[in-house]
Design an enzyme around this catalytic site. Structure first.
Site, PDB file in Angstrom:
ATOM      1  N   ASP A 152       5.250  -7.899  -7.284  1.00  0.00           N
ATOM      2  CA  ASP A 152       5.045  -6.517  -7.094  1.00  0.00           C
ATOM      3  C   ASP A 152       4.145  -6.047  -8.166  1.00  0.00           C
ATOM      4  OD1 ASP A 152       5.038  -3.970  -6.257  1.00  0.00           O
ATOM      5  OD2 ASP A 152       7.211  -3.406  -6.442  1.00  0.00           O
ATOM      6  N   HIS A 225       0.349  -3.501   4.577  1.00  0.00           N
ATOM      7  CA  HIS A 225       0.505  -2.863   3.416  1.00  0.00           C
ATOM      8  C   HIS A 225      -0.496  -2.592   2.302  1.00  0.00           C
ATOM      9  CE1 HIS A 225       3.016  -0.765   0.286  1.00  0.00           C
ATOM     10  NE2 HIS A 225       2.718  -1.525  -0.357  1.00  0.00           N
TER      11      HIS A 225
END
Length: 320
Positions: A152, A225
Site C-alpha cells: 500500500d 481499484h
C-alpha cells in the site's frame, strides 16, 4: 555554497516519512469546549518537540486538522474555501457514510509508545473539551502491505511532487501551507477475500501481489481499484498523498485499513471516492468494496503550523 531558500510558510508534517506506528484520533468539540481547544493549540508543537528531542530517531510527527463546523466555532475571519463536510455517497451496492468529526489528530512514529505519550499529554490538557469518537492504532505490516496482502502506498508521489499534491500553494495565500484531509475506516472481510485466488485478487487491485507491479492500463479491469483511483485532468494525472495504515483486533474480530488522504485540492480525493462508490464508465463500482466496508468518513483542514501557534481570534457572539 549559498544557503537554501527558506520555506515561506511553516507547514505541519503532512508529507512525512512512513513510520512503523500511527494513532488516528477523531474527536468532537463538546459544547463550551471551544476555549480549551484554542488554548491548547500552541502546545501541539511544544509537546512534539519535547518528545522528539528525547527520542530523535523515532520520527515523531503530528498533524492536527479541523472539520467544517468546528472551524466556525473556533476561528473568526476567513475559512478554507474548500473545507466542507465529508460527502456521503450511496452507490448501487456500497455506501460511504459521513460520520462526526471536529478534530483530527494524526500521530505517527516508529514507536507506538510515543504516539500514545503525545496523545496522552494533549488529551490531558483538553480535559473534557473533546470527546474521542474514533480511535485507531495503526501499524506497519510486513513490507508495507495492507491486510489484504498488497503493498500500500506505491503510487504515492515523492519529493516536490508530494508537496505539490498535498500542500495548498501560493494561489491561496490565506491558507498556503495547509492541507485538506479525508479519513475513512475500512473493515475487511478477510474470509471472503482469502477465498479468492491470487489472480482474482490481482484483478481486483490492478497490480501483482508478490512483486507489486502495476498492470498496463489496457490490462486493468474497468472496476479495478487502480483504474478507478487514477484521476487524469487535461492530460495530467492528479495525485494525493496517502498515509494509510493497517489495524486489527482479534478480540473484536475487526481488521482493516485506515485511509487518510492529504490533498491541496480535496476535489481530487472526492472524485476518487465517487469513482469507487458510484462508478465510472464500464466500472460500476470499485471491486475492492465487495470486500472492504467503509464505516467512517470525515473531512478536515490541517492549517500551517504557525496558524496553530497563533490562531486568529475566536468568533464573536452570534446574533439571536
Amino acid at each position: 555554497m549559498p544557503d537554501p531558500v527558506p520555506d515561506p510558510v511553516s507547514v505541519q508534517p503532512v508529507v512525512a516519512p512512513v513510520t512503523s506506528a500511527a494513532l488516528f484520533l477523531v474527536g468532537t468539540v463538546e459544547p463550551g469546549g471551544e476555549k480549551a481547544v484554542r488554548d491548547v493549540l500552541p502546545d501541539l508543537a511544544a509537546v512534539a518537540r519535547s518528545l522528539g528531542f528525547r527520542y530523535p530517531d523515532a520520527g515523531l510527527a503530528c498533524v492536527a486538522g479541523f472539520g467544517s463546523s468546528a472551524w466556525d466555532r473556533l476561528f473568526s475571519g476567513k475559512r478554507p474555501p474548500h473545507l466542507r463536510p465529508f460527502p456521503e455517497l450511496r452507490g448501487p451496492r456500497h455506501h460511504a457514510p459521513s460520520t462526526p468529526g471536529d478534530i483530527l489528530l494524526h500521530i505517527r512514529a516508529d514507536r507506538a509508545d510515543l504516539c500514545f505519550a503525545w496523545a496522552a499529554q494533549l488529551l490531558d490538557k483538553l480535559g473534557g473539551a473533546v470527546r474521542i469518537v474514533d480511535e485507531t492504532h495503526g501499524f506497519r505490516y510486513l513490507d508495507h502491505r495492507d491486510l489484504l496482502g498488497f503493498v500500500d502506498g506505491t503510487a504515492n508521489p515523492v519529493g516536490g511532487a508530494a508537496r505539490e499534491a498535498a500542500i495548498v500553494g501560493a494561489d491561496d495565500p490565506d491558507f498556503e501551507g495547509g492541507s485538506y484531509v479525508v479519513v475513512q475506516k475500512y473493515l475487511h472481510d478477510l474470509t471472503s477475500w482469502n477465498a479468492l485466488t491470487v489472480e482474482e485478487q490481482e484483478r481486483v487491485i490492478g497490480r501483482t501481489k508478490l512483486d507489486d507491479v502495476e498492470f498496463p492500463d489496457d490490462e486493468k479491469a474497468a472496476d479495478s481499484h487502480l483504474a478507478l483511483n487514477t484521476i487524469v485532468e487535461n492530460g495530467a494525472e492528479r495525485d494525493i498523498v496517502r498515509a494509510n495504515m493497517p489495524f486489527g483486533s482479534f478480540e473484536q474480530g475487526e481488521f482493516g485499513t485506515y485511509y487518510i488522504g492529504y490533498a491541496a485540492d480535496p476535489g481530487v480525493t472526492e472524485q476518487m471516492l465517487r469513482n469507487m462508490f458510484l462508478g465510472k464508465g464500464a466500472g460500476s463500482h470499485d471491486r475492492i468494496l465487495d470486500f472492504s466496508t467503509a464505516v467512517t468518513g470525515s473531512s478536515f483542514f490541517a492549517p500551517r503550523a504557525d496558524f496553530l501557534d497563533s490562531p486568529p481570534p475566536p468568533p464573536g457572539p452570534r446574533a439571536g
